[in-house]
Structures are given as structure tokens and as C-alpha cells.
Design a protein around this motif. Structure first.
Motif, PDB file in Angstrom:
ATOM      1  N   GLU A  98      42.017  56.255  41.309  1.00 52.71           N
ATOM      2  CA  GLU A  98      41.156  55.503  40.133  1.00 52.71           C
ATOM      3  C   GLU A  98      40.324  56.332  38.836  1.00 52.71           C
ATOM      4  N   GLU A 103      35.467  45.435  35.831  1.00 56.74           N
ATOM      5  CA  GLU A 103      35.980  46.296  35.473  1.00 56.74           C
ATOM      6  C   GLU A 103      37.200  46.985  34.852  1.00 56.74           C
ATOM      7  N   ALA A 139      40.117  49.944  35.314  1.00 61.29           N
ATOM      8  CA  ALA A 139      40.758  51.012  36.052  1.00 61.29           C
ATOM      9  C   ALA A 139      41.878  51.655  35.738  1.00 61.29           C
ATOM     10  N   GLU A 162      45.415  48.742  44.246  1.00 66.48           N
ATOM     11  CA  GLU A 162      45.679  48.928  43.064  1.00 66.48           C
ATOM     12  C   GLU A 162      45.219  50.451  42.603  1.00 66.48           C
ATOM     13  N   HIS A 177      44.081  49.035  36.112  1.00 64.59           N
ATOM     14  CA  HIS A 177      43.849  47.300  36.455  1.00 64.59           C
ATOM     15  C   HIS A 177      43.326  47.075  36.114  1.00 64.59           C
ATOM     16  N   ASP A 188      40.545  43.093  42.079  1.00 68.48           N
ATOM     17  CA  ASP A 188      41.144  43.250  40.813  1.00 68.48           C
ATOM     18  C   ASP A 188      42.960  42.972  40.715  1.00 68.48           C
TER      19      ASP A 188
HETATM   20 ZN    ZN Z   1      39.123  49.286  40.980  1.00 69.35          ZN
END
Ligand code: ZN
Ligand code: ZN
Length: 409
Positions: free
Chosen positions: A249, A315, A317, A339, A344, A379
Motif C-alpha cells: 500500500e 487512513e 490507502a 488490506e 482501503h 482497516d
Molecule cells: Zn493501510
């Protein structure tokens, strides 16, 4: 290459690539009981790399289960704060932190959601002093995985015990680049690719990302002064580490007040033993105002009520749909893997390190820039081969970043 060699290589990657351990450093390791063989190999590699002391703490799924089945109902707000204070002290003194993940993802699936959420909340709260060193990136840290039988059975329900475990190991070794000729060199090349993407996004300075796909029309505003991260990073102690093994990511901090629209999950979320499937939520001014899930909805609601920041993002990503983990087609029921199969977002706590100059900012300034605060950081996957993503420039002009889940930059 036989299994023992691969496991030894994973231990070497954990120490050299994951931690980038510096001679003289202490290591604090946490692991499930089943991971003992890997823990011992990592310990050996850490001492070989000059560790001054390796201290390991083991968790036991059966002991955890015993608590939920036998523990007094009023006892679920208890957490070992003394242990986490000790860890915080070790990190404050410069110890590196290595976590081995491999717990049974469905361990607590049948337990009272109220007890689970209270226990998690108490644990998160008690863990805060130690976690702060990690989220502020004071120290080098990393997470690797161990294929425990319970986890393997969940991922490969049709395989018999040992077969399932070996299948999961194959997937872990492949995703962690252990089966390549020179795993450490392979990681260096992979890190360079992730750094290129991160640099591109940092130069663009988008104000927002726009996700479009089935059930999804979501605008994620980015924090003021946001910085993209991905691949190996330099901790504030000057040591280069790879916090996640594997990792695919690039990610940054969204603005806690500037997320609008609706989004659907594209993979089940395995949260503390419960599977939350087909999540559909709607955001208004950064906050989730409507939340549904085909299964695990009650647990999702409890998660969102954890605290004021739990229904906001910490977050965002980006991961291409063609990532090796996505191509494996395996649902791992483990965030570290899943993830890295899809784009995500995370509910809860933001990473300060994804805000430019965060060391010079006060907490008020970080909040004003859009950094979210919460006891949780969870996540969940919103990417797939059907998702398009645009970057929205400061001028308001949208530029294509991903089409059908793949980078177009
Ligand atoms: Zn992440
Ligand atoms: Zn995350």
C-alpha cells in the motif's frame, strides 16, 4: 527449498527488512503460543544482528477463550496496564517492537459482543502509552505472520489440518517474497517501487480522492499538509524499517471532517473474532451517519460507538487490484494480508507521521489539519477491479489515478 529454510528466511527478513535492527538495540516481541518456532528463529537472527536483549510475550487463544467463557461479567473492563506501561518504557528507551500475528480470526465469534467490545476498549485504552511510540514512529517496528492451525482452517476450510497449514504458509512465503532468490534484495526493489508512487502523490498535493464503483460514490478529503507513506520508512530514531511484512500500500491521512458520500466494503472485515460482511456506510462531513452490514452489524455499530473518532477516518490507502495478495484470490481473514489486496480506509486513529512537520505541531494544530483521534484503528477494504479513483487537485480538477482498480499514472 524446504520448509525450515523458508521459515528461517522469514525470520531473517523480519529482523533485517522488517525491523532493520540496529546493533545494541533491545527487541520486544509479542506472539501467539503456536508461533514458538518462528519466535525462536527471529530471536536467533536478532542476536546475530547484535540485539542487546530479546524479550518475548506469548498470547494463548485458549486462555483468551477461557476468560470470555468463565470470567466474571463485571471484569471485562480490566486490562494489564502495567504490562503496556512497561512496554512503553522499553520503547521510550529505544527498544524495537516486533509483533507476530496468527491468532484464530474467529476466536471470539460466538462470544457476547458487549463483553468483546468492553475488553477491547479497556485493552486499547491501557495500550495507549505503548501505541503512542508506534503511531508517532519513535521506534522501528514491524509485524510478520505465522500460519497457526486455527487461522489456516479458516482460510482453507476444505483442506485437512496440516494441508491447510502448509497452504497458508505457501501464501505467506509468497506474499513476503521469501521464495525469491534473494528475499532481502527483492524487498529493496519492491520498496523502491512503492517509494516512486509515494513521491508522485506527494508532488500532486491532491485535496481529495474520489472513489467510484458499485455502491460507492465517496469523496475522501485529505488532511492539510498530508504526506503519503509506503514501503520502508525511517523512524524518528533514524532506523529504516518495514512496519508491515507484507506490504503493497501507499497511504495517507484523510481529513476527519471532509469525507462525504457512500461506500461499500469489497471484502469481509475480520474484527476481533467477528466477521463483518458487506458493510455499507454513508458519510456526512467526515462522520458515518448511516451504517449497515449483512452480518456482524451489531459489532460494527459497537465499533462505531467506541468514541467520538470511531465513526471518522484515520487512513486512506491505495493498492492495485493486481497486487500479488489480491491475485492469490485468498481471503486471509487477517488485516495484514487482506488490506494489501485492495484499496482501503481505516476507521479511527490517524497516523501523525502522515502529516508534514507533525513533530513541530501541537495537538490542536494536528486536529485542525484533520488528523482523527480514536482508541481504534480498523482497516476495511473498499477497492476491487470495479473501482475507479480520481485525485482532485486544489483547483478542483479531477485526474485519473486508478481505473478498474489499476494505477494509470
Ligand atoms: Zn493501510
Ligand atoms: Zn491501517
Amino acid at each position: 527449498m524446504d520448509f525450515e529454510t523458508k521459515l528461517d528466511r522469514l525470520a531473517e527478513v523480519a529482523v533485517k527488512v522488517g525491523l532493520g535492527l540496529r546493533a545494541g538495540q533491545e527487541v520486544v516481541m509479542t506472539a501467539p503460543l503456536e508461533a514458538l518456532p518462528l519466535t525462536r528463529l527471529i530471536t536467533r537472527h536478532a542476536y546475530r544482528a547484535g540485539a542487546s536483549l530479546v524479550t518475548s510475550f506469548y498470547g494463548d487463544d485458549q486462555a483468551t477463550l477461557a476468560r470470555f467463557e468463565e470470567g466474571a461479567p463485571e471484569s471485562f473492563d480490566t486490562a494489564p496496564a502495567w504490562l503496556f506501561e512497561g512496554m512503553a518504557k522499553a520503547y521510550g528507551n529505544g527498544a524495537a517492537r516486533l509483533a507476530i500475528a496468527g491468532e484464530d480470526p474467529a476466536l471470539l465469534a460466538g462470544q457476547d459482543p458487549d463483553k468483546v467490545s468492553r475488553a477491547n476498549r479497556a485493552r486499547s485504552k491501557a495500550y495507549q502509552p505503548a501505541l503512542q511510540h508506534i503511531v508517532d514512529f519513535h521506534i522501528n517496528w514491524s509485524i510478520v505472520s505465522f500460519a497457526s492451525p486455527a487461522w489456516a482452517k479458516m482460510v482453507f476450510p476444505d483442506a485437512t489440518g496440516q494441508d491447510a497449514v502448509m497452504k497458508l504458509w505457501d501464501a505467506i512465503f509468497a506474499a513476503s517474497r521469501i521464495d525469491q532468490a534473494d528475499p532481502v534484495a527483492a524487498w529493496n526493489a519492491h520498496n523502491a517501487r512503492l517509494h516512486d508512487r509515494k513521491t508522485f502523490l506527494n508532488e500532486r498535493r491532491y485535496q481529495a480522492l474520489r472513489f467510484t464503483g458499485p455502491g460507492t460514490a465517496l469523496t475522501v478529503g485529505l488532511a492539510d499538509g498530508h504526506e503519503w507513506a509506503g514501503g520502508s520508512e525511517v523512524a524518528r530514531n533514524g532506523i529504516t524499517c518495514n512496519p508491515n511484512i507484507p506490504t503493497e500500500e501507499v497511504f495517507t491521512t484523510p481529513h476527519a471532517q471532509r469525507v462525504d458520500g457512500q461506500v461499500r466494503s469489497t471484502k469481509p472485515l475480520s474484527y476481533q473474532g467477528t466477521l463483518i460482511e458487506d458493510i455499507a456506510v454513508r458519510f456526512e462531513a467526515g462522520r458515518i451517519v448511516e451504517a449497515h452490514a449483512r452480518s456482524g452489524e451489531e459489532v460494527l455499530r459497537k465499533v462505531l460507538e467506541t468514541d467520538a473518532g470511531a465513526a471518522r477516518l484515520g487512513e486512506v490507502a491505495l493498492v492495485p487490484h493486481s497486487s500479488p495478495i489480491s491475485k492469490s484470490g485468498i481471503l486471509f481473514y487477517n488485516t495484514l494480508y487482506d488490506e494489501n489486496a485492495a484499496c482501503h480506509i481505516a476507521l479511527g486513529q490517524a497516523y501523525n507521521k502522515c502529516i508534514h512537520n507533525f513533530e513541530q505541531m501541537t495537538e490542536e494544530q494536528l486536529l485542525a489539519a484533520g488528523a482523527n483521534r480514536s482508541l481504534i484503528h480498523i482497516d476495511w477494504m473498499i477497492g476491487s477491479g470495479e473501482i475507479d479513483i480520481d485525485g482532485v487537485a486544489l483547483s478542483g480538477r479531477a485526474e485519473p489515478l486508478m481505473r478498474s482498480g489499476e494505477w494509470v499514472i
